[in-house]
Design a protein around this motif. Structure first.
Motif, mmCIF file in Angstrom:
data_model
loop_
_atom_site.group_PDB
_atom_site.id
_atom_site.type_symbol
_atom_site.label_atom_id
_atom_site.label_comp_id
_atom_site.label_asym_id
_atom_site.label_seq_id
_atom_site.Cartn_x
_atom_site.Cartn_y
_atom_site.Cartn_z
ATOM 1 N N GLY A 48 0.813 -1.209 0.000
ATOM 2 C CA GLY A 48 0.000 0.000 0.000
ATOM 3 C C GLY A 48 0.848 1.262 0.000
ATOM 4 N N ALA A 49 1.915 1.239 0.780
ATOM 5 C CA ALA A 49 2.803 2.402 0.843
ATOM 6 C C ALA A 49 3.488 2.632 -0.498
ATOM 7 C CB ALA A 49 3.847 2.218 1.942
ATOM 8 N N ARG A 50 3.844 1.557 -1.189
ATOM 9 C CA ARG A 50 4.491 1.694 -2.496
ATOM 10 C C ARG A 50 3.498 2.211 -3.541
ATOM 11 N NH1 ARG A 50 6.446 -3.150 -0.679
ATOM 12 N NH2 ARG A 50 8.571 -3.010 0.072
ATOM 13 N N ILE A 51 2.263 1.729 -3.475
ATOM 14 C CA ILE A 51 1.233 2.234 -4.393
ATOM 15 C C ILE A 51 1.050 3.732 -4.155
ATOM 16 C CG2 ILE A 51 -1.232 2.197 -4.963
ATOM 17 C CD1 ILE A 51 -1.144 -0.866 -4.370
ATOM 18 N N ARG A 52 0.934 4.109 -2.901
ATOM 19 C CA ARG A 52 0.715 5.518 -2.572
ATOM 20 C C ARG A 52 1.891 6.385 -3.031
ATOM 21 N NH1 ARG A 52 -1.314 8.250 3.033
ATOM 22 N NH2 ARG A 52 -1.056 10.385 2.310
ATOM 23 N N ALA A 53 3.109 5.941 -2.753
ATOM 24 C CA ALA A 53 4.287 6.728 -3.135
ATOM 25 C C ALA A 53 4.356 6.904 -4.652
ATOM 26 C CB ALA A 53 5.556 6.059 -2.614
ATOM 27 N N ALA A 54 4.076 5.839 -5.393
ATOM 28 C CA ALA A 54 4.109 5.922 -6.857
ATOM 29 C C ALA A 54 3.005 6.846 -7.366
ATOM 30 C CB ALA A 54 3.976 4.532 -7.462
ATOM 31 N N ARG A 55 1.836 6.752 -6.763
ATOM 32 C CA ARG A 55 0.708 7.612 -7.160
ATOM 33 C C ARG A 55 1.039 9.073 -6.885
ATOM 34 N NH1 ARG A 55 -2.908 10.010 -4.237
ATOM 35 N NH2 ARG A 55 -2.603 8.757 -2.360
ATOM 36 N N GLU A 56 1.561 9.348 -5.710
ATOM 37 C CA GLU A 56 1.888 10.724 -5.343
ATOM 38 C C GLU A 56 3.021 11.291 -6.193
ATOM 39 O OE1 GLU A 56 2.489 10.492 -1.100
ATOM 40 O OE2 GLU A 56 0.341 10.775 -0.709
ATOM 41 N N ARG A 57 3.972 10.434 -6.578
ATOM 42 C CA ARG A 57 5.074 10.872 -7.438
ATOM 43 C C ARG A 57 4.529 11.392 -8.768
ATOM 44 N NH1 ARG A 57 7.350 8.106 -11.319
ATOM 45 N NH2 ARG A 57 6.708 6.098 -10.553
ATOM 46 N N LEU A 58 3.414 10.837 -9.207
ATOM 47 C CA LEU A 58 2.783 11.268 -10.454
ATOM 48 C C LEU A 58 1.751 12.366 -10.227
ATOM 49 C CD1 LEU A 58 2.274 7.788 -12.153
ATOM 50 C CD2 LEU A 58 4.049 9.489 -12.629
ATOM 51 N N VAL A 93 5.892 2.005 -12.763
ATOM 52 C CA VAL A 93 6.842 1.248 -11.955
ATOM 53 C C VAL A 93 6.684 -0.218 -12.336
ATOM 54 C CG1 VAL A 93 6.835 2.867 -10.018
ATOM 55 C CG2 VAL A 93 5.213 0.984 -10.030
ATOM 56 N N SER A 94 7.566 -1.062 -11.859
ATOM 57 C CA SER A 94 7.439 -2.492 -12.123
ATOM 58 C C SER A 94 6.570 -3.143 -11.053
ATOM 59 C CB SER A 94 8.822 -3.154 -12.141
ATOM 60 O OG SER A 94 9.377 -3.155 -10.836
ATOM 61 N N THR A 95 6.025 -4.292 -11.392
ATOM 62 C CA THR A 95 5.294 -5.054 -10.373
ATOM 63 C C THR A 95 6.256 -5.486 -9.270
ATOM 64 O OG1 THR A 95 5.547 -7.053 -11.724
ATOM 65 C CG2 THR A 95 3.438 -5.886 -11.876
ATOM 66 N N ASP A 96 7.500 -5.781 -9.637
ATOM 67 C CA ASP A 96 8.501 -6.130 -8.622
ATOM 68 C C ASP A 96 8.678 -4.995 -7.630
ATOM 69 O OD1 ASP A 96 8.903 -8.600 -9.737
ATOM 70 O OD2 ASP A 96 10.903 -8.171 -10.522
ATOM 71 N N HIS A 97 8.680 -3.766 -8.130
ATOM 72 C CA HIS A 97 8.801 -2.621 -7.227
ATOM 73 C C HIS A 97 7.604 -2.565 -6.279
ATOM 74 C CE1 HIS A 97 9.561 1.327 -5.627
ATOM 75 N NE2 HIS A 97 8.317 1.637 -5.915
ATOM 76 N N LEU A 98 6.401 -2.690 -6.822
ATOM 77 C CA LEU A 98 5.209 -2.622 -5.981
ATOM 78 C C LEU A 98 5.214 -3.719 -4.921
ATOM 79 C CD1 LEU A 98 2.395 -1.749 -8.558
ATOM 80 C CD2 LEU A 98 3.470 -0.225 -6.876
ATOM 81 N N LEU A 99 5.718 -4.892 -5.287
ATOM 82 C CA LEU A 99 5.737 -6.024 -4.362
ATOM 83 C C LEU A 99 6.938 -6.000 -3.418
ATOM 84 C CD1 LEU A 99 4.596 -8.800 -6.839
ATOM 85 C CD2 LEU A 99 3.251 -7.778 -4.986
ATOM 86 N N GLY A 100 7.855 -5.053 -3.632
ATOM 87 C CA GLY A 100 9.010 -4.939 -2.745
ATOM 88 C C GLY A 100 10.135 -5.889 -3.073
ATOM 89 N N ILE A 101 10.108 -6.468 -4.270
ATOM 90 C CA ILE A 101 11.143 -7.421 -4.656
ATOM 91 C C ILE A 101 12.418 -6.703 -5.036
ATOM 92 C CG2 ILE A 101 11.762 -9.161 -6.396
ATOM 93 C CD1 ILE A 101 8.739 -9.910 -6.386
ATOM 94 N N ASP A 102 12.299 -5.490 -5.572
ATOM 95 C CA ASP A 102 13.465 -4.757 -6.030
ATOM 96 C C ASP A 102 13.628 -3.440 -5.279
ATOM 97 O OD1 ASP A 102 11.441 -3.212 -7.055
ATOM 98 O OD2 ASP A 102 12.258 -3.071 -9.055
#
Length: 114
Positions: free
Chosen positions: A6-16, A59-68
């Protein structure tokens, strides 16, 4: 439920500079409360939705999932520039590489007028 996702989704959304409502509309996720639920870790998007989120959020799905986590997510304008450069023929990309190398060099005055 994953608060990290959720935090990664939010950060990516806010970055845009995208609102929750705008993301919900872009993804076809119903309404803003769906996105809010993801961002708060109450619910998670399914795999298909996660893939669409990655495309929309650039972003990549890996980024959203915290893999990278160690991989830098590029700002939208830089990602767009990279796509433009990738579309150039190799000889023109070589010119861009030389410009970047010169900008990184000590004497930027030779490249960037003041």
């Amino acid at each position: 439920m994953s608060k990290e996702l959720g935090a990664r989704i939010r950060a990516a959304r806010e970055r845009l500079h995208m609102s929750q409502a705008a993301l919900a509309e872009a993804i076809g996720a119903g309404n803003q409360s769906t996105v809010a639920g993801w961002e708060r870790g109450r619910t998670e998007p399914d795999g298909e939705t996660l893939a669409r989120l990655a495309v929309i959020l650039k972003v990549s799905t890996d980024h959203l999932l915290g893999i990278d986590d160690g991989v830098l997510s590029l700002p939208a304008d830089v990602a767009d520039l990279a796509k433009d450069i990738a579309g150039l023929p190799p000889s023109e990309r070589a010119v861009i590489e030389k410009i970047v190398a010169a900008l990184k060099a000590e004497d930027k005055a030779k490249v960037v007028p003041r």
